[in-house]
Design a protein around this motif. Structure first.
Motif, short mmCIF file in Angstrom:
data_model
loop_
_atom_site.label_atom_id
_atom_site.label_comp_id
_atom_site.label_asym_id
_atom_site.label_seq_id
_atom_site.Cartn_x
_atom_site.Cartn_y
_atom_site.Cartn_z
N LEU A 169 -4.03 9.44 4.94
CA LEU A 169 -4.95 8.77 4.02
C LEU A 169 -4.61 7.28 4.02
O LEU A 169 -3.48 6.90 4.30
N ALA A 170 -5.58 6.45 3.70
CA ALA A 170 -5.33 5.01 3.58
C ALA A 170 -5.56 4.61 2.13
O ALA A 170 -6.52 5.05 1.50
N SER A 171 -4.67 3.77 1.63
CA SER A 171 -4.82 3.28 0.26
C SER A 171 -5.86 2.17 0.24
O SER A 171 -6.16 1.56 1.26
N ALA A 172 -6.39 1.92 -0.93
CA ALA A 172 -7.39 0.87 -1.09
C ALA A 172 -6.78 -0.48 -0.73
O ALA A 172 -5.63 -0.77 -1.06
N ALA A 173 -7.56 -1.29 -0.04
CA ALA A 173 -7.07 -2.61 0.38
C ALA A 173 -6.99 -3.57 -0.79
O ALA A 173 -6.14 -4.45 -0.83
N GLU A 174 -7.87 -3.42 -1.77
CA GLU A 174 -7.84 -4.28 -2.95
C GLU A 174 -6.79 -3.77 -3.92
O GLU A 174 -6.28 -2.67 -3.78
N SER A 175 -6.53 -4.54 -4.95
CA SER A 175 -5.48 -4.18 -5.90
C SER A 175 -5.96 -3.23 -6.98
O SER A 175 -5.30 -3.08 -8.00
N ALA A 218 -7.21 4.68 8.28
CA ALA A 218 -6.58 6.00 8.36
C ALA A 218 -6.93 6.68 9.68
O ALA A 218 -6.06 7.27 10.33
N LEU A 219 -8.18 6.57 10.10
CA LEU A 219 -8.61 7.19 11.35
C LEU A 219 -7.89 6.58 12.54
O LEU A 219 -7.38 7.29 13.41
N VAL A 247 -7.66 13.65 8.82
CA VAL A 247 -8.20 12.46 8.16
C VAL A 247 -9.40 12.88 7.33
O VAL A 247 -10.30 13.57 7.83
N VAL A 248 -9.41 12.47 6.06
CA VAL A 248 -10.55 12.74 5.19
C VAL A 248 -11.58 11.65 5.44
O VAL A 248 -11.30 10.46 5.30
N VAL A 249 -12.77 12.05 5.84
CA VAL A 249 -13.85 11.11 6.15
C VAL A 249 -14.68 10.91 4.89
O VAL A 249 -15.56 11.70 4.57
N ASP A 250 -14.35 9.84 4.18
CA ASP A 250 -15.14 9.48 3.01
C ASP A 250 -15.92 8.20 3.34
O ASP A 250 -15.99 7.81 4.49
#
Length: 172
Positions: A128-134, A37-38, A26-29
């Motif tokens: 990775l997790a994608s942005a929740a907003e559009s 993602a975590l 997991v990339v911690v940004d």
């Protein structure tokens, strides 16, 4: 070379050992989606076997007039990264029952991630997790699924950034 027992040479034993050896990176940004993602990686590691690795990339400061000031700023950023990873490690341990692999690098996040994937054979899956907003998936996902896709040597899981805990439990 250690001896193996007949039980360790069965397909089931080899499959179990492979699951234990899986590492979910997991990339911690600083994005809010990082938590999704975590949690996903932790649940996958707990439910299917494996371990979690946390990568924090420290962006280098621009030109600093005095070397001592630059070194002090770099040290402060590293201490902040260590503190952040320590707190996240406690969360990982609570969910998975194991300690994560903690990695800190300095440079461009995309470049450091790609270098780590090339260097570290322990890493099995990038989460990775994608942005929740559009506003799109985010710059790292865009780069890794576009121009730099050929440099990814492990499967990449992109988790929708808007999933809640109940939904994460369901899909893992």
């Amino acid at each position: 070379m250690p001896e193996t027992t007949p039980e360790e040479t069965t397909p089931e034993a080899r499959a179990a050992a492979t699951k234990r050896d899986r590492v979910f990176l997991v990339v911690v940004d600083d994005s809010p989606e990082r938590a999704v993602a975590l949690r996903y990686a932790c649940l996958r590691a707990r439910n299917g076997g494996g371990r979690v690795a946390l990568l924090r990339v420290i962006e280098p400061e621009g030109l600093v007039e005095w070397a001592g000031v630059g070194a002090m700023m770099a040290e402060e950023r590293r201490e902040e990264a260590e503190k952040l990873l320590s707190g996240l490690a406690a969360q990982v341990n609570e969910i998975t029952g194991g300690l994560p692999i903690l990695l800190i690098r300095e440079g461009n996040a995309r470049d450091e991630l790609l270098a780590l994937l090339e260097e570290d054979p322990r890493i099995s899956i990038l989460v990775l997790a994608s942005a929740a907003e559009s506003g799109g998936p985010g710059p790292l996902i865009s780069a890794l699924t576009g121009r730099y896709a050929s440099r990814i040597r492990v499967p990449m899981t992109i988790v929708p950034g808007g999933l809640d805990d109940k939904e994460l439990e369901r899909v893992t």
